[in-house]
Design a protein around this motif. Structure first.
Motif, PDB file in Angstrom:
ATOM      1  N   ILE D 227       1.025  -1.019   0.002  1.00  0.00           N
ATOM      2  CA  ILE D 227      -0.126  -0.169  -0.020  1.00  0.00           C
ATOM      3  C   ILE D 227       0.944   1.279   0.124  1.00  0.00           C
ATOM      4  O   ILE D 227       1.714   1.610   0.849  1.00  0.00           O
ATOM      5  CB  ILE D 227      -0.705  -0.016   1.212  1.00  0.00           C
ATOM      6  N   ARG D 228       1.017   1.877  -1.087  1.00  0.00           N
ATOM      7  CA  ARG D 228       2.044   3.152  -1.291  1.00  0.00           C
ATOM      8  C   ARG D 228       1.597   4.233  -0.213  1.00  0.00           C
ATOM      9  O   ARG D 228       0.289   4.765  -0.118  1.00  0.00           O
ATOM     10  CB  ARG D 228       1.801   3.689  -2.567  1.00  0.00           C
ATOM     11  N   VAL D 229       2.397   4.438   0.621  1.00  0.00           N
ATOM     12  CA  VAL D 229       2.147   5.553   1.724  1.00  0.00           C
ATOM     13  C   VAL D 229       2.743   6.965   0.918  1.00  0.00           C
ATOM     14  O   VAL D 229       3.819   7.015   0.383  1.00  0.00           O
ATOM     15  CB  VAL D 229       2.828   5.154   2.920  1.00  0.00           C
ATOM     16  N   GLY D 230       1.967   7.909   1.090  1.00  0.00           N
ATOM     17  CA  GLY D 230       2.443   9.102   0.498  1.00  0.00           C
ATOM     18  C   GLY D 230       3.792   9.747   0.949  1.00  0.00           C
ATOM     19  O   GLY D 230       4.051   9.579   1.925  1.00  0.00           O
TER      20      GLY D 230
END
Lengths: 275, 276, 279, 232
Positions: D227-230
């Motif tokens: 899950i790409r985290v900003g």
């Protein structure tokens, strides 16, 4: 010590000739082991007072060397050409002493590992309680030691770095040891949070000062604090720089003076528990 | 800012000499029988109370010098642990000393053996009760946490230098309901010990505790000498600040009191005829 | 006497700590994923740190003392990445030394990754000196005679033969030392390094409060405090890093902790009042 | 579906093992095993705990053996020929006699060397670490005068505060006399100011711990669950 450092630089009796150097070196090291370890039965004959005298003298000399190097005046032009005004006659010997202390320091660290392996080896051999876990410890110790030594040697191009070593060390180091270490350390966050709720009590004036300052700092230094009001970061920075700094400095003075007194006692072996 | 040699400012040698003299003279006085006074630290009453409670419960007591590397603090931590061991030896309460440093681990074995001998119970001493877990900070912390939970420790004494892992000891001890006394010179951990332990001995009080307990002439004399040094630092601060207010912060006298290069600056200005 | 039913406050106080762990875990996951981003306000120590590095000329030598293990990855890694990025931007030469075994490989692999992106040559512009157990003695050795103290770098090449260190005889040839550390190693640099060496400090936040006395006395010229400081530094450099998401999430875990400290004390107070009323 | 394909450590259609993904799964397994301690002390935790202690001890032999023994002992003797270093390791080996009953005292000789050296080095530390702090305290004038032209009243107040806090906390740390009357009150004031310093440490330390936990959860979200985290 001075003669040792000067002569070592040039080609002299301190340096083995090029040809069959490995043979000579091995002989000399073997001789050194025999000589130094052979000294032990001789030392063993000493009465307790004699033994303590040796330990006290060695401690004092080790301390004297560094203390003298610090206190003796520099630019000792009598012996040294005026090339470096920041040296006295002991300063050149600092560097070889550094190598000696690094080696002994490494052996001291190795002592811990040796003690650990010895303990768990005995647990495993004598089937003591939880000996199964000791086997786990010993296996991971041996495997990781092999990979780590080979990896460090491979970096120095003494050993060829094969794909197995590359992948094996990456898995053992980057993906196991590193993750275990990071995970273990992050546990503390959980403990702080549960302690915050269950243990951090405002029991007295002191505890309330501690807690209030802590909360002010916790809010003031993070981005949320700046969002709530620009004054918060300024106040937090002021508390840290103007109220916290003098308290830390008083603590430093106490610890420093205590450290100096202790250093003198250790140096002169006045401490009964130590030497 | 830093000194490479005392010659950078001989004032450093003078101050070190004065403090060394104050310490050594008082040690001599103490060794010759003078009764030097050290006030009783409130933390000591807390230690005795914790010992009393652990004997009632009969469960083991843990002593954690932590990852303290061998040196000044480790030696005094062992002095305090020797006192505790002598007290619990009377009731044969089991104990565990868990160290994260090889040299401290080795010296602790002898210290605890001495303690049991002095208490007249050499039979109680079991070398396996003094253990080296790991010199890896967090491997050590997990080893200690596991042991405290497995053996449901009654009292937990933490003396020495501590780092981030301190709260794991304190919290785990809290979980099993152990009474906990901590004492450390590591100020980064004192707030957590204050928060999670029953009593915390802070910074220099740690040195005073071991001096008070052992009544060792060397420790007592040294502590009195240190008090004199602290008085010297306080007077230099007051005098210096007033001098700086009068003569300005870059006056030679201010440079003399501690700045590298201050010694030449001061004497040059004096020899050139009276100050700036 | 039949056990008194636990008042709501007593039950609150003796709530199982595993629920607390869950609440913290969920709080962090939510705010790590939440898209909101708050800019940092630059604190004076970080600004001073930035200004000191800005003064560097191309080719100036910087010593990085990297003493952190994976335990403090989240705080020290963003710091080290931001610092190396800034040093590369200033074309400064840097060497890394570590007094912690694990840190040797972590800092070496991190530096290799970061420098490869910018085409910084190993041996030409940066090098890694490997591991030494005793920092104090290593510093004194490096001050008197660096090549003989370090002898060879991590890759086994002689120090004197490396272009990055041509003509370097002692630590005094360095302009700045940056201590990236979770433990008390900066006093060693303050005590033993040469007079002209500027000391900059990248501690985990734990060690920051103690260092304000050194900032006040000028013994250290700047400080980046933990992940929050890394965010401020990334903001000053105008780069994207891990500092920002971490610092923003920290804000809300702090809020949670403060709330629970107050809640815990409130519950205790009510508990005591209730006990006194019944007692 | 392609998330699942990327997530799992093995590929389905041509059945093969994705080693990179497998490594991440190993790291996650270790993390979750350590977190099991939060639930309860359990055999899985103890297994990984002992593996961790073993790995950590094993790893240190690499840097210790090669970075130190090879660089400072093996290479200088065997390759460069400086035979004088040969005596250092046997002397250091005295340390290992600490485990024997009869010869235990031999290790004290080397321990004495280490202690003596650190004591001898402390004099420089005392001068370089504490005297500059003493000196910088002196440069805090207590009133505005022509001797210090750039002094403002704000700075004077800060300086007064600084000196009062410093001296009162220092008084708290004195032990060789009974604290009574004014001195006792100053010492109590000192302990209160000490609590400000401790509060600052507390606040910063909480921040540090949260960051480490956040780092772990970031690893679980970003590296494992992808899950790409900003970037913030």
């Amino acid at each position: 010590m001075v003669v040792l450092t000067n002569l070592m630089a040039q080609q002299t009796i301190w340096r083995l000739p090029e040809e069959s150097r490995v043979l000579f070196a091995t002989l000399i090291v073997a001789g050194a082991f025999v000589l130094i370890l052979g000294l032990i039965p001789v030392l063993q004959t000493l009465p307790p007072r004699g033994r303590r005298a040796i330990v006290v003298t060695v401690t004092f000399l080790a301390g004297l060397f560094f203390a003298a190097e610090f206190f003796l005046p520099v630019d000792w032009t009598a012996i040294f050409p005026k090339d470096d005004p920041k040296r006295n006659f002991l300063t050149p010997a600092i560097q070889p002493a550094q190598n000696v202390l690094q080696i002994i320091g490494a052996l001291a660290l190795g002592l811990g590992t040796f003690g650990l392996v010895r303990l768990h080896l005995r647990n495993a051999v004598q089937r003591r309680a939880q000996w199964g876990y000791s086997i786990v410890l010993l296996v991971s110790f041996v495997v990781m030691a092999a990979f780590s030594i080979l990896n460090t040697l491979a970096e120095k191009k003494i050993v060829e770095r094969g794909p197995v070593l590359e992948r094996g060390f990456a898995i053992l180091f980057d993906h196991t040891l590193i993750q275990l270490d990071a995970a273990m350390f992050s546990l503390v966050a959980f403990y702080i949070f549960s302690a915050a709720y269950r243990a951090f009590r405002i029991r007295s004036v002191e505890a309330s000062i501690l807690m209030f300052t802590a909360m002010l700092v916790m809010i003031g230094v993070v981005p949320l604090g700046a969002q709530i009001s620009p004054a918060l970061p300024t106040i937090a920075n002021w508390v840290l720089a103007q109220l916290n700094a003098p308290a830390q400095r008083a603590i430093e003075f106490g610890v420093g003076i205590g450290g100096l007194a202790m250093a003198i006692r250790l140096w002169l072996s006045l401490e009964r528990g130590v030497t | 800012m830093s000194y490479q040699h005392a010659q950078d400012n001989w004032f450093s040698a003078i101050i070190i000499g004065f403090i060394a003299l104050a310490v050594l003279m008082n040690i001599l006085r103490a060794q010759l029988g003078a009764q030097l006074y050290i006030r009783r630290i409130p933390g000591l009453d807390a230690i005795d109370e914790a010992i009393g409670r652990s004997t009632e419960l009969g469960r083991p007591v843990t002593m954690i010098p932590g990852l303290t590397s061998f040196g000044v603090v480790a030696v005094q931590a062992l002095t305090i642990f020797k006192y505790i061991t002598k007290q619990i030896a009377r009731f044969a309460t089991p104990m565990r000393l868990l160290s994260g440093d090889p040299t401290v681990f080795a010296v602790a074995q002898e210290a605890i053996a001495d303690a049991y001998n002095e208490a007249g119970r050499p039979d109680l001493y079991d070398p396996d009760n003094v253990r080296f877990l790991s010199d890896r900070q967090f491997a050590f912390a997990s080893g200690v946490a596991g042991l405290i939970q497995r053996e449901r420790v009654a009292a937990n004494f933490m003396f020495g230098e501590f780092f981030a892992e301190s709260l794991i000891f304190a919290e785990t001890g809290n979980m099993v309901g152990a009474i906990q006394i901590a004492g450390t010179v590591s100020f980064t951990q004192v707030p957590f010990f204050v928060a999670a332990c029953d009593y915390t001995i802070i910074g220099d009080e740690f040195y005073a505790t071991s001096a008070y307990l052992s009544r060792e002439p060397v420790l007592l004399g040294s502590l009195v000498g240190q008090d004199i040094a602290k008085l010297l630092f306080a007077l230099t601060t007051l005098g210096g600040v007033i001098a700086a207010s009068i003569a300005g912060t870059d006056a030679p006298i201010i440079k003399l009191l501690g700045q590298p290069g201050g010694w030449e600056a001061f004497w040059k200005s004096v020899l050139q005829g009276g100050g700036q | 006497m039949q056990a008194r039913t636990q008042s709501v406050w007593q039950r609150m106080l003796s709530v199982d700590r595993r629920w607390l762990y869950l609440i913290l875990f969920v709080n962090i996951v939510i705010f790590l994923l939440a898209p909101l981003r708050m800019p940092a306000s630059i604190s004076p120590p970080v600004q001073k740190f930035y200004d000191e590095i800005e003064k560097l000329q191309p080719g100036d030598l910087v010593m990085i003392s990297s003493n952190w293990s994976a335990s403090t990855l989240a705080e020290n890694q963003p710091q080290l990445e931001a610092v190396i990025t800034h040093l590369m931007r200033k074309q400064a030469r840097f060497t890394i030394i570590s007094i912690e075994a694990q840190s040797r490989d972590i800092s070496y692999r991190l530096a290799e990754r970061v420098t490869k992106e910018k085409g910084y040559q190993y041996g030409e512009q940066w090098a890694h000196f490997g591991f030494v157990p005793n920092l104090v003695v290593a510093i004194k050795g490096m001050v008197t005679d660096l090549p003989n103290t370090i002898k060879q770098d991590v890759r086994g090449t002689e120090i004197s033969k490396m272009p990055a260190l041509r003509g370097v005889k002692s630590l005094s040839d360095y302009k700045v030392v940056i201590d990236v550390t979770p433990s008390g190693t900066v006093p060693a640099w303050i005590s033993y390094s040469p007079k002209n060496l500027t000391i900059l400090y990248c501690p985990t936040s734990v060690m920051a409060a103690e260092a304000y006395t050194y900032l006040d006395s000028g013994q250290i010229k700047g400080m980046i405090t933990g992940a929050k400081g890394a965010q401020e530094y990334e903001q000053l450099l105008g780069i994207k890093g891990l500092g920002a998401p971490f610092a923003n999430t920290i804000s809300f875990s702090h809020l949670l902790i403060i709330a629970f400290i107050l809640l815990g004390n409130f519950a205790m107070l009510m508990n005591r009042l209730q006990a006194r009323r019944e007692g | 579906m392609d998330w699942l394909q990327e997530f799992l450590p093995f590929n389905l259609n041509p059945p093969s093992l994705n080693l990179d993904r497998l490594s991440v799964w190993i790291g996650v397994l270790c993390t979750l095993a350590i977190y099991s301690l939060l639930y309860r002390e359990n055999p899985i935790y103890r297994f990984f705990e002992h593996m961790y202690i073993g790995l950590a001890a094993g790893y240190s032999l690499g840097p210790l053996g090669v970075d130190i023994l090879y660089r400072y002992w093996i290479e200088p003797i065997w390759i460069q020929g400086y035979w004088a270093w040969a005596f250092v390791v046997p002397y250091g080996m005295y340390l290992y006699f600490i485990f024997s009953e009869r010869y235990g005292w031999i290790s004290r000789i080397v321990i004495g060397t280490l202690i003596g050296a650190s004591a001898g080095l402390f004099f420089q530390e005392f001068s370089s670490r504490y005297l500059p702090q003493l000196n910088s305290t002196l440069q805090k004038p207590l009133w505005v005068s022509d001797a210090n032209p750039d002094m403002t009243y704000g700075m004077v107040i800060n300086n007064f505060l600084f000196i009062i806090i410093l001296l009162s906390v220092l008084t708290y740390f004195t032990f060789s006399y009974e604290q009574r009357g004014v001195v006792k009150r100053v010492a109590i004031l000192g302990r209160w100011f000490l609590m400000i310093g401790l509060g600052a440490i507390f606040g910063n330390t909480v921040m540090a711990r949260m960051a480490l936990m956040i780092g772990r959860i970031y690893y679980l979200l970003n590296d494992w669950l992808l899950i790409r985290v900003g970037g913030g």
